[in-house]
Design a protein around this motif. Structure first.
Motif, short mmCIF file in Angstrom:
data_model
loop_
_atom_site.label_atom_id
_atom_site.label_comp_id
_atom_site.label_asym_id
_atom_site.label_seq_id
_atom_site.Cartn_x
_atom_site.Cartn_y
_atom_site.Cartn_z
N GLU A 211 0.84 -1.20 0.00
CA GLU A 211 0.00 0.00 0.00
C GLU A 211 0.88 1.26 0.00
OE1 GLU A 211 -3.13 1.09 3.10
OE2 GLU A 211 -3.41 -1.06 2.77
N GLN A 212 1.88 1.23 0.87
CA GLN A 212 2.79 2.38 1.00
C GLN A 212 3.52 2.59 -0.32
OE1 GLN A 212 3.72 4.10 4.26
NE2 GLN A 212 4.23 5.54 2.65
N TYR A 213 3.94 1.48 -0.95
CA TYR A 213 4.66 1.57 -2.22
C TYR A 213 3.80 2.25 -3.27
CZ TYR A 213 6.36 0.18 -6.79
OH TYR A 213 6.75 0.20 -8.09
N LEU A 214 2.53 1.80 -3.39
CA LEU A 214 1.67 2.38 -4.43
C LEU A 214 1.44 3.86 -4.17
CD1 LEU A 214 -0.91 -0.50 -4.96
CD2 LEU A 214 1.01 0.17 -6.41
N SER A 215 1.24 4.23 -2.91
CA SER A 215 0.98 5.64 -2.63
C SER A 215 2.24 6.48 -2.85
CB SER A 215 0.38 5.78 -1.23
OG SER A 215 1.23 6.45 -0.37
N ASP A 216 3.41 5.95 -2.44
CA ASP A 216 4.66 6.68 -2.65
C ASP A 216 4.98 6.81 -4.13
OD1 ASP A 216 4.92 6.85 0.01
OD2 ASP A 216 6.70 5.60 0.21
N LYS A 217 4.68 5.72 -4.87
CA LYS A 217 4.98 5.71 -6.30
C LYS A 217 4.18 6.80 -7.01
CE LYS A 217 4.23 2.66 -10.25
NZ LYS A 217 3.67 1.34 -10.62
N ASN A 218 2.86 6.86 -6.70
CA ASN A 218 2.04 7.88 -7.34
C ASN A 218 2.51 9.27 -6.98
OD1 ASN A 218 0.42 6.12 -8.74
ND2 ASN A 218 -0.98 5.85 -7.02
N GLU A 219 2.87 9.44 -5.72
CA GLU A 219 3.33 10.75 -5.26
C GLU A 219 4.61 11.14 -6.02
OE1 GLU A 219 4.62 12.60 -1.00
OE2 GLU A 219 3.30 10.87 -1.01
N TRP A 220 5.51 10.18 -6.15
CA TRP A 220 6.78 10.44 -6.83
C TRP A 220 6.55 10.77 -8.30
CZ3 TRP A 220 11.66 11.68 -6.48
CH2 TRP A 220 12.50 11.43 -7.55
N LEU A 221 5.69 9.99 -8.97
CA LEU A 221 5.46 10.22 -10.40
C LEU A 221 4.84 11.60 -10.61
CD1 LEU A 221 4.23 6.72 -11.58
CD2 LEU A 221 6.46 7.79 -11.95
N GLY A 222 3.93 11.98 -9.70
CA GLY A 222 3.32 13.31 -9.79
C GLY A 222 4.36 14.40 -9.61
N PHE A 223 5.23 14.17 -8.65
CA PHE A 223 6.29 15.14 -8.35
C PHE A 223 7.21 15.31 -9.55
CE2 PHE A 223 10.69 15.55 -6.67
CZ PHE A 223 10.59 16.83 -6.15
N VAL A 224 7.63 14.18 -10.13
CA VAL A 224 8.54 14.22 -11.28
C VAL A 224 7.89 14.96 -12.44
CG1 VAL A 224 9.60 12.77 -13.04
CG2 VAL A 224 9.82 12.15 -10.65
N GLU A 225 6.58 14.71 -12.62
CA GLU A 225 5.87 15.35 -13.72
C GLU A 225 5.85 16.87 -13.53
OE1 GLU A 225 5.00 14.25 -16.46
OE2 GLU A 225 3.83 15.96 -17.17
N SER A 226 5.59 17.31 -12.30
CA SER A 226 5.56 18.77 -12.05
C SER A 226 6.93 19.37 -12.28
CB SER A 226 5.12 19.10 -10.64
OG SER A 226 4.32 18.12 -10.10
#
Lengths: 239, 108
Positions: free
Chosen positions: B80-95
């Motif tokens: 669960e933590q991985y999926l939430s961190d992954k989405n957060e990271w991908l969003g961050f990288v995109e910004s």
């Protein structure tokens, strides 16, 4: 720095920082040496690539060993007891509503089926011409399906909300006792996209069937009774 | 790149590796240091932190011709933590990417 020296310095530093399971940590680095040396690296090369033992030991110190509780645990538990009482009542209402919608679904489906079959148990259903009964039966069965879908959604929402609340509780306690915080759960109910689409379609079709069936049934009743308030004409609800 | 900054990212990389399959410590260290320039030893404290946080568990498995290896396995919470961190990271990288691209346009 060779292997022995690296491991010795690491062990000393870990001991100095009062970190538990020093043997386990050191044996992991010992293994690392073994694997690397099997690949043909010298002890010095491996030690250099591993990084300084002091820095590594410091990283173990920040790896959740020295976490301090963030607040008074007793106070958090007391607060949670009150919140639980409140939230408990809230969830009773939500679950009761889910049950009520389920009962509505079953009742309208049964009534519709009885009208359709011309079956009148204990003369509970007031009399009406069979043509009108057919239209009403269709609309009632549609209402049964619609409320079943509603019950499913609402049940999923309530379950999800309960989970989100459970996670919130867990995290509060974890923060108070210095344990790791888990990601929060969104209260949005989740169905796979395909199920979602299908449920939505069923809901729309049954809503339309209910509306059309009800209006058509009403018009048929009113026409055959010759009165807008056909229930008076047929003497319904009169003892 | 800043070491502290890298450490957070490496935690995510470790979770990602463990999301695919269970690994032993050396395996994780090798795979990550092959892709990212970081001291080989850094992965072990991270694995220990993940274990302390309840995101991974360990089990021993016998290997042919060698001592048993300690395997790391992602827990349900870890996933669960991985999926939430992954989405957060991908969003961050995109910004960050968008921001850097805007910067490029202004320089043109």
């Amino acid at each position: 720095m060779n292997r022995i020296e690296f491991l010795k310095r690491l062990r000393e530093r870990l001991d100095a920082l009062a970190i538990g399971d020093v043997d386990e940590i050191v044996s992991q680095y010992e293994e690392h040496f073994a694997y690397k040396q099997a690949d043909g690296y010298s002890e010095e090369e491996v030690a250099a690539k591993l990084g300084s033992p002091e820095q590594l030991a410091a990283q173990f110190a920040t790896a959740g060993e020295g976490k301090r509780p963030g607040g008074s645990k007793a106070l958090t538990v007391l607060g949670l007891v009150f919140t639980d009482l409140f939230a408990g009542m809230f969830f009773v209402v939500l679950y009761a509503w889910t049950a009520a919608v389920a009962v509505l679904s079953i009742a309208s489906a049964v009534l519709g089926a009885c009208l359709l079959a011309g079956f009148n148990p204990y003369s509970l259903i007031p009399g009406l011409p069979y043509g009108c009964a057919l239209l009403m039966a269709g609309s009632l069965i549609a209402l049964g399906v619609l409320s079943a879908v509603g019950c499913l959604y609402f049940g999923a929402f309530t379950r999800r909300l309960a989970r989100a609340y459970g996670r919130y509780r867990r995290n509060l306690l974890a923060a108070a006792s210095g344990r790791a915080i888990a990601p929060p759960v969104s209260p949005q109910p989740f169905f796979p996209a395909r199920v979602n689409r299908r449920l939505r379609r069923i809901a729309w079709v049954s809503l339309c069937a209910f509306a059309v069936g009800f209006v058509a049934g009403y018009i048929a009743c009113a026409a055959s009774a010759g009165a807008l308030e056909f229930w008076h004409a047929w003497g319904w609800f009169v003892q | 790149m800043n070491v502290q900054y890298k450490k957070g990212v490496i935690e995510l990389c470790v979770l990602s590796m463990l999301a695919r399959r269970d690994c032993y410590g050396y395996d994780v260290s090798e795979n990550i240091s092959r892709l990212i320039d970081i001291s080989d030893g850094t992965v072990y404290p991270i694995l220990r932190k993940l274990k302390n946080d309840g995101l991974v568990t360990t089990y021993l498995q016998e290997e042919s011709g060698g001592p048993p290896r300690k395997y790391y396995k992602l827990t349900k919470l870890g996933r669960e933590q991985y999926l939430s961190d992954k989405n957060e990271w991908l969003g961050f990288v995109e910004s960050v990417r968008q921001m850097l691209e805007e910067d490029d346009h202004e320089q043109d």
